[in-house]
Design a protein around this motif. Structure first.
Motif, PDB file in Angstrom:
ATOM      1  N   UNK A   1       7.719  -4.979  19.738  1.00 42.73           N
ATOM      2  CA  UNK A   1       7.639  -5.668  21.026  1.00 42.73           C
ATOM      3  C   UNK A   1       6.806  -6.920  21.033  1.00 42.73           C
ATOM      4  N   UNK A   2       5.702  -6.940  20.350  1.00 45.35           N
ATOM      5  CA  UNK A   2       4.827  -8.103  20.506  1.00 45.35           C
ATOM      6  C   UNK A   2       4.108  -8.408  19.212  1.00 45.35           C
ATOM      7  N   UNK A   3       3.076  -9.208  19.304  1.00 42.05           N
ATOM      8  CA  UNK A   3       2.320  -9.566  18.099  1.00 42.05           C
ATOM      9  C   UNK A   3       1.636  -8.327  17.530  1.00 42.05           C
ATOM     10  N   UNK A   4       1.838  -8.077  16.281  1.00 45.77           N
ATOM     11  CA  UNK A   4       1.334  -6.866  15.647  1.00 45.77           C
ATOM     12  C   UNK A   4       0.585  -7.246  14.384  1.00 45.77           C
ATOM     13  N   UNK A   5      -0.539  -6.583  14.127  1.00 47.50           N
ATOM     14  CA  UNK A   5      -1.267  -6.796  12.869  1.00 47.50           C
ATOM     15  C   UNK A   5      -0.731  -5.803  11.853  1.00 47.50           C
ATOM     16  N   UNK A   6       0.127  -6.291  10.970  1.00 46.55           N
ATOM     17  CA  UNK A   6       0.812  -5.380  10.052  1.00 46.55           C
ATOM     18  C   UNK A   6      -0.092  -4.851   8.941  1.00 46.55           C
ATOM     19  N   UNK A   7      -1.328  -5.274   8.920  1.00 43.27           N
ATOM     20  CA  UNK A   7      -2.249  -4.748   7.909  1.00 43.27           C
ATOM     21  C   UNK A   7      -2.823  -3.403   8.329  1.00 43.27           C
TER      22      UNK A   7
ATOM     23  N   UNK B   1      -2.412   0.452  10.500  1.00 36.96           N
ATOM     24  CA  UNK B   1      -1.433   1.402  11.063  1.00 36.96           C
ATOM     25  C   UNK B   1      -1.398   1.245  12.586  1.00 36.96           C
ATOM     26  N   UNK B   2      -0.259   1.581  13.172  1.00 40.18           N
ATOM     27  CA  UNK B   2      -0.136   1.395  14.640  1.00 40.18           C
ATOM     28  C   UNK B   2      -1.205   2.163  15.416  1.00 40.18           C
ATOM     29  N   UNK B   3      -1.560   3.354  14.974  1.00 43.06           N
ATOM     30  CA  UNK B   3      -2.666   4.090  15.609  1.00 43.06           C
ATOM     31  C   UNK B   3      -3.767   4.211  14.566  1.00 43.06           C
ATOM     32  N   UNK B   4      -4.899   3.664  14.856  1.00 40.86           N
ATOM     33  CA  UNK B   4      -5.981   3.630  13.871  1.00 40.86           C
ATOM     34  C   UNK B   4      -6.428   5.035  13.501  1.00 40.86           C
ATOM     35  N   UNK B   5      -6.919   5.138  12.286  1.00 43.56           N
ATOM     36  CA  UNK B   5      -7.408   6.430  11.820  1.00 43.56           C
ATOM     37  C   UNK B   5      -8.518   6.917  12.759  1.00 43.56           C
ATOM     38  N   UNK B   6      -8.475   8.177  13.104  1.00 45.22           N
ATOM     39  CA  UNK B   6      -9.494   8.720  14.001  1.00 45.22           C
ATOM     40  C   UNK B   6      -9.212   8.449  15.465  1.00 45.22           C
ATOM     41  N   UNK B   7      -8.243   7.593  15.762  1.00 47.65           N
ATOM     42  CA  UNK B   7      -7.900   7.280  17.158  1.00 47.65           C
ATOM     43  C   UNK B   7      -6.707   8.141  17.557  1.00 47.65           C
ATOM     44  N   UNK B   8      -6.362   8.118  18.832  1.00 53.16           N
ATOM     45  CA  UNK B   8      -5.175   8.836  19.279  1.00 53.16           C
ATOM     46  C   UNK B   8      -4.426   7.937  20.235  1.00 53.16           C
ATOM     47  N   UNK B   9      -3.093   8.135  20.331  1.00 49.22           N
ATOM     48  CA  UNK B   9      -2.343   7.277  21.243  1.00 49.22           C
ATOM     49  C   UNK B   9      -2.696   7.600  22.694  1.00 49.22           C
ATOM     50  N   UNK B  10      -2.432   6.638  23.563  1.00 47.35           N
ATOM     51  CA  UNK B  10      -2.599   6.886  24.991  1.00 47.35           C
ATOM     52  C   UNK B  10      -4.008   6.640  25.470  1.00 47.35           C
ATOM     53  N   UNK B  11      -4.056   6.467  26.806  1.00 47.90           N
ATOM     54  CA  UNK B  11      -5.344   6.202  27.438  1.00 47.90           C
ATOM     55  C   UNK B  11      -5.744   7.467  28.183  1.00 47.90           C
ATOM     56  N   UNK B  12      -6.212   8.444  27.419  1.00 53.84           N
ATOM     57  CA  UNK B  12      -6.552   9.709  28.053  1.00 53.84           C
ATOM     58  C   UNK B  12      -7.681  10.361  27.277  1.00 53.84           C
ATOM     59  N   UNK B  13      -8.410  11.226  27.982  1.00 57.32           N
ATOM     60  CA  UNK B  13      -9.443  11.973  27.276  1.00 57.32           C
ATOM     61  C   UNK B  13      -9.864  13.189  28.094  1.00 57.32           C
ATOM     62  N   UNK B  14     -10.627  14.013  27.449  1.00 55.40           N
ATOM     63  CA  UNK B  14     -11.081  15.269  28.045  1.00 55.40           C
ATOM     64  C   UNK B  14     -12.600  15.305  27.987  1.00 55.40           C
ATOM     65  N   UNK B  15     -13.225  15.837  29.016  1.00 50.15           N
ATOM     66  CA  UNK B  15     -14.679  15.968  29.020  1.00 50.15           C
ATOM     67  C   UNK B  15     -15.074  17.330  29.546  1.00 50.15           C
ATOM     68  N   UNK B  16     -16.220  17.762  29.140  1.00 54.40           N
ATOM     69  CA  UNK B  16     -16.723  19.063  29.611  1.00 54.40           C
ATOM     70  C   UNK B  16     -18.136  18.905  30.129  1.00 54.40           C
ATOM     71  N   UNK B  17     -18.497  19.791  31.041  1.00 52.45           N
ATOM     72  CA  UNK B  17     -19.882  19.832  31.488  1.00 52.45           C
ATOM     73  C   UNK B  17     -20.340  21.281  31.458  1.00 52.45           C
ATOM     74  N   UNK B  18     -21.472  21.491  30.823  1.00 49.14           N
ATOM     75  CA  UNK B  18     -22.049  22.829  30.734  1.00 49.14           C
ATOM     76  C   UNK B  18     -23.529  22.696  31.074  1.00 49.14           C
ATOM     77  N   UNK B  19     -23.955  23.311  32.177  1.00 48.88           N
ATOM     78  CA  UNK B  19     -25.321  23.069  32.641  1.00 48.88           C
ATOM     79  C   UNK B  19     -26.342  23.957  31.917  1.00 48.88           C
ATOM     80  N   UNK B  20     -27.553  23.467  31.764  1.00 48.75           N
ATOM     81  CA  UNK B  20     -28.591  24.302  31.175  1.00 48.75           C
ATOM     82  C   UNK B  20     -28.891  25.505  32.072  1.00 48.75           C
ATOM     83  N   UNK B  21     -28.812  25.296  33.370  1.00 46.28           N
ATOM     84  CA  UNK B  21     -28.993  26.376  34.346  1.00 46.28           C
ATOM     85  C   UNK B  21     -28.511  25.854  35.704  1.00 46.28           C
TER      86      UNK B  21
END
Lengths: 796, 292
Positions: free
Chosen positions: A617-623, A625-645
């Motif tokens: 589709x557009x300008x791409x850096x062919x050097x 990979x399309x998804x960088x190592x350690x990265x994941x596609x999409x704009x999403x994430x998960x978070x948790x909260x665990x209270x000390x008390x």
């Protein structure tokens, strides 16, 4: 568009849908399903001798009749004891369908499945159960005397006995200049949500999977419980809480008998099966709360400072203990409120009776604890001839003593340590709001007109936001919509608005663009549930954490696109831009939607947005990979909260009442609340929570009771005789807030869900006592009760 | 909470209705507003084989003031709300509206019928007591014809009347008290709109010298059926301000023998009967003294 989100009193996003009848509650689901109905015990205590279904089998439309004998595998085992405790030495739970014995009126014995509910009830009417009657144990006095036993193998009817103490109470009482004793009594009440329980189950034989809709406060745990009971792999079970018409605690209990046997029958029959609880069933087939007898011994000095406080509680846990002993633990730990007696000892006996099981109802033991403590404070003040607010103020934990360790163990098994709060400031605000110092002038004026008025006060501290954890998931779609999910459930609190505000604030998007899903295990599988005023604290912080991660990723990707340092970027109204740059300045901004497109390189173009995201589709850096190592596609994430008390909210209520000298009718003239739940996500929602809580507090104080006769029959199992207050009985609630942020969580919030109900009985008992000139020690109180108390006073 | 099976009839005329009731007698039950009957059916506390729905009998949907203004007649299909809002009825007999405001809630009054509540004969039903207080009458139709029964003969016990299962109550008539009178309804209920713990309706009559000529009261929730007590002896011949109204209250309480239930003790009910009677009589006398 709303941009400022966190802290704004915006209207609830879910209301237009709910108020125009677009809600989808349990009974709105599965109109083609088979209907279940239950034969329930009409006796409080009996052995089942015989179940005769012969007169029922030829009813047209009957599909199946099940008794305990039919329940195979783990379905036939006793239901789980959800929260074990070392002190709960004699925990007992029911079977999904009674086996051999019934222990309260309403216990399910036979399940009937038929083409519709009418037929199912016709069949129920024709089933004949023969019983061997056993003498029932009804009421705390009878349970305590233990002349009769509920369970043969539970001596003294005691399920649990627990003592907690700090300091030497005996020595403190022995050395105290003054000692008072109080005997107090709080009757039963119940959550009574507008919508009762209900379960719909659908078995997909081809997929070997089960989908269950249930009106619950804990869908992930229902899922785990069902997988275990029905011996299915967890990933073959989906549990969804649809719109739920109120819970108030009763729907945190799980799995209910019906929650197990309805899905079990659906699998066995290969058909959809649904059960919708009716009101009469709910009164005897769900759970109740509140019933306790209390004995208080308090030692204090001439200034009213508490030197020793010794409390014994006899708690009516009903027929079984599926939810453990959370309620009496909360009573005996939260009883302390904002005060710091030098020595404290609390002992409770949790007792079996042949009545409906007791589990937490909004407040969860706190209203009883608050009643004990606040009646004690009033007694001390009356004894010393001091103003009731002065005695309270002298016993407050000071702000500079925070965090304050009571040296006790709270309901979450963790130390009872208050994190923050400013009790003297709260009291000052309340006195001002209600006009405490001007009341005597009003009383004199009223008295001159032949009227009798009184003022009352009650303070509480509420442990909120108990663990272990909650999670949240946030995703930016390629059209700029933000979808978010959390596993805990919602029952009308406005979570979808409050959570949207949290996510919108963290991400920098308009709040209307955030769509939140709750209580659906397909969308978020790790969760605990909605109870203990924990949703905002737990899922609020978890969603904030997830949104922050998404924001970081968005800034990184936008930085690459704009060739800017992510630290120089901000997100405003859904657009990433160089800090301070004008909107849509060329080369310095990029819509979040576009960032979402960039975040997910595609092979296939299926729509316009996808077209922009294809690898061609557009300008791409062919050097790279399309998804960088350690990265994941999409704009999403998960978070948790665990209270000390837990984090501790607090509040104080004051009420002015009028009691009719002739008819003994009790009218609330004013009801004032000062409340501190840390930072407010949405003040309007918090206000609504307080109003609802106060309504239930007024109900518990003046109207609601579960009237059992000696045979264990509930005499008022309908809304005609169980008196929930109408709008005409609930006073206008005047409120003021303090915001003492919690240091325990990033958002600085504390729970607000239960607060309003906690001091209801305490504050109204205080006000009625003040009007009448004698101490009220038993709640709720009706005009007839007050009339009897007046007669008893006159004959003294 | 689903009703047991029944056969549903929806006659279009009064004649058809009484014909059906005769045909299924004694297994028929009349359905009007359904505010009492439907919950009873749903809880299977009542399971009639035949339900005769009279909601199509529009000829019975009326509130009529008698030509001389001496009475108000209410047809079997007039909703409580119709009676409550009827300006002509209010003009001659304000007690009807004053009392109906205590009957449940607006949504229930929109459906429930005044005649239905009287035919149901709940000892807590306000309109039963008003009918008894005013010495009203009940008109019943059957295939055998029409009869009119005095209120005191109509009510035979809790939820029990002299009506035969084959009869349809077509109307009730509330006479307007004669002379210089004032009438008041008052009650104490646990919540607004609930069945009263004790309720009383009173009529006080004054003579031309504004002395008390008559006082009587009817009660709900303190007796198995609407009970009317003549209290004239306690206050007769006195000026309104001099009359010993509390004595009348005590007289009333002494004649009643209420029971205990889960909402109130018998002693409290007796006490309320005394207090409410005293209050209501005094207020009714005040109204009578300013009446034309």
């Amino acid at each position: 568009m709303t941009t400022a989100a966190f802290g704004e009193p915006i209207a609830r996003l879910e209301d237009p849908r709910l108020l125009t009848g677009q809600g989808r509650f349990l009974d709105d689901i599965g109109h083609q399903a088979l209907a279940a109905a239950f034969v329930r015990s009409p006796h409080a205590h009996a052995r089942i001798v015989d179940i005769d279904v012969s007169a029922a089998v030829d009813v047209e439309g009957l599909v199946a009749v099940y008794t305990h004998e039919d329940l195979d595998g783990r379905v036939g085992e006793p239901l789980p004891l959800l929260i074990p405790h070392a002190a709960l030495t004699h925990g007992r739970t029911a079977y999904a369908l009674a086996k051999d014995e019934v222990n309260h009126v309403g216990e399910p014995i036979v399940m009937v499945v038929a083409t519709d509910r009418y037929v199912a009830e016709d069949v129920c009417d024709r089933i004949v159960v023969t019983y061997d009657f056993l003498p029932p144990v009804v009421g705390i006095e009878a349970a305590r005397s233990a002349e009769l036993l509920v369970h043969d193998d539970v001596p003294g009817n005691v399920s649990a006995h627990l003592v907690q103490s700090r300091g030497d109470v005996e020595a403190a009482l022995a050395g105290a200049p003054h000692v008072l004793e109080l005997d107090l009594d709080i009757e039963r009440s119940a959550s009574t949500p507008l919508e009762g329980k209900g379960v719909h189950a659908r078995w997909d034989a081809d997929d070997a999977s089960l989908r269950v809709y249930t009106s619950t406060q804990a869908s992930t745990s229902v899922r785990a419980a069902l997988a275990a009971r029905l011996e299915l792999p967890l990933d073959r079970v989906e549990v969804i809480a649809p719109d739920v018409g109120g819970g108030f605690g009763v729907k945190i209990v799980h799995p209910w008998p019906e929650e197990v046997v309805v899905p079990w029958a659906a699998i066995r029959l290969g058909r959809e099966v649904k059960w919708t609880e009716d009101r009469r069933e709910h009164f005897v087939g769900a759970t109740h709360e509140r019933g306790q007898l209390q004995h208080v011994e308090v030692g204090f000095d001439d200034d009213g400072r508490l030197l020793g406080l010794d409390v014994t509680v006899w708690h009516d846990n009903g027929a079984y203990t599926p939810y453990g002993i959370i309620v009496p633990i909360v009573t005996t730990t939260q009883l302390l409120g904002p005060y710091k007696p030098e020595a404290y000892r609390a002992e409770f006996f949790s007792l079996y009776t042949n009545t409906v099981t007791v589990t937490p109802y909004r407040g969860a033991g706190r209203p009883q604890g608050c009643f004990a403590m606040e009646r004690t404070m009033d007694a001390v003040a009356a004894y010393l001839g001091l103003d009731r607010t002065v005695v309270r103020e002298r016993n407050f934990i000071r702000p500079d003593e925070m965090p304050y360790d009571h040296g006790l163990i709270f309901q979450d098994g963790r130390p009872l340590i208050y994190d923050s709060g400013d009790y003297p400031a709260t009291l000052e605000k309340l006195k001002k709001l209600v006009g405490w110092d001007e009341f005597e002038a009003f009383r004199a004026e009223a008295r001159a007109a032949g009227r009798r008025v009184g003022i009352g006060i009650a303070c509480y501290v509420e442990g909120t936001g108990v663990g272990p954890y909650e999670g949240g998931w946030v995703k930016v779609e390629t059209d700029g919509t933000v979808v978010a999910a959390t596993g805990l459930t919602t029952q009308g609190q406005g979570h979808k608005t409050a959570f949207a505000q949290v996510v919108a604030s963290e991400l920098g998007v308009p709040v209307e663009r955030v769509q939140v899903t709750t209580g659906d295990t397909r969308r978020f599988g790790y969760a605990v549930g909605t109870f203990a005023s924990r949703a905002a604290v737990m899922s609020g912080n978890a969603l904030a954490s997830a949104a922050r991660k998404v924001r970081d990723k968005a800034l990184r990707i936008a930085g690459e696109a704009l060739e800017a340092d992510p630290r120089d970027l901000e997100i405003v109204d859904g657009v990433v831009r160089v800090v301070g740059s004008p909107p849509s300045a060329p080369g310095s901004s990029i819509p979040l939607a576009t960032v979402a497109v960039l975040a997910n390189p595609l092979r296939y173009a299926f729509d316009r947005e996808a077209e922009r995201a294809t690898q061609f589709g557009g300008p791409v850096d062919y050097s790279k990979p399309p998804v960088a190592e350690g990265d994941s596609p999409g704009l999403e994430d998960t978070g948790y909260y665990s209270p000390p008390r837990s984090t501790f909210a607090n509040g104080m209520h004051a009420a002015i009442v009028e009691t009719d000298p002739d008819t003994a009718e009790i009218t609330i003239l004013r009801y004032c609340v000062v409340h501190d739940c840390g930072r407010l996500i949405n003040p309007r929602i918090v206000e609504g929570q307080i109003h609802g809580g106060v309504a239930q507090g007024v109900g518990g104080a003046l109207y609601e009771r579960m009237v059992y006769d000696d045979a264990g029959q509930l005499l008022n199992a309908s809304f005609m005789d169980f008196l929930m207050p109408y709008a005409t009985e609930v006073p206008v609630v005047e409120t003021d807030h303090l915001e003492t942020p919690s240091p325990l969580n990033p958002l600085g919030i504390k729970g607000a869900g239960e607060a309003g109900v906690i001091p209801g009985s305490a504050v109204l008992a205080s006000a009625i006592s003040d009007a009448e000139g004698f101490a009220i020690t038993r709640m709720p109180i009706s005009p007839s009760d007050l009339f009897s108390l007046r007669l008893a006073q006159e004959s003294r | 909470m689903k009703p047991a099976g029944f056969t549903y009839h929806r006659p279009a005329t009064v004649d058809d209705a009484v014909a059906v009731l005769a045909e299924v007698n004694p297994a028929g039950k009349v359905l009007a507003g359904g505010q009492s009957l439907v919950p009873l059916l749903s809880m299977r506390l009542a399971a009639p084989e035949h339900l005769v729905d009279i909601n199509r009998l529009s000829s019975l949907a009326y509130v009529r003031v008698g030509d001389d203004g001496g009475s108000v007649t209410v047809g079997a299909l007039a909703r409580h709300a119709d009676v409550e809002r009827d300006a002509a009825a209010y003009a001659v007999l304000p007690l009807l509206r004053d009392t109906l405001r205590h009957v449940a809630h607006p949504t229930i009054r929109n459906r429930g019928t005044t005649v239905g509540s009287i035919a149901h004969a709940d000892p807590s039903g306000e309109m039963t007591a008003v009918l008894a207080l005013l010495e009203g009458t009940v008109t019943l139709r059957s295939t055998g014809g029409e009869r009119t029964v005095a209120a005191r003969d109509f009510f035979t016990g809790p939820m029990s009347t002299c009506a035969d299962a084959g009869e349809l109550v077509t109307s009730v008539t509330f006479p307007v008290p004669e002379g210089r009178t004032g009438a008041v309804w008052t009650e104490v209920a646990r919540r607004h709109g609930d069945y009263a713990v004790c309720g009383t309706g009173v009529v006080v009559t004054l003579d031309d010298d504004l002395r008390v000529a008559g006082a009587r009261a009817a009660y709900i929730s303190v007796a198995p059926e609407p009970v009317v007590i003549d209290l004239t002896e306690a206050v007769a011949g006195e000026m309104v301000d001099d009359a010993d109204w509390p004595a009348a209250g005590r007289l009333a309480a002494g004649r009643l023998d209420p029971g205990d239930d889960i909402h109130a003790t018998a002693a409290y009910r007796s006490h309320l009967a005394e207090v409410l009677t005293t209050r209501a009589l005094r207020e009714a006398a005040g109204r009578a003294s300013v009446a034309a």
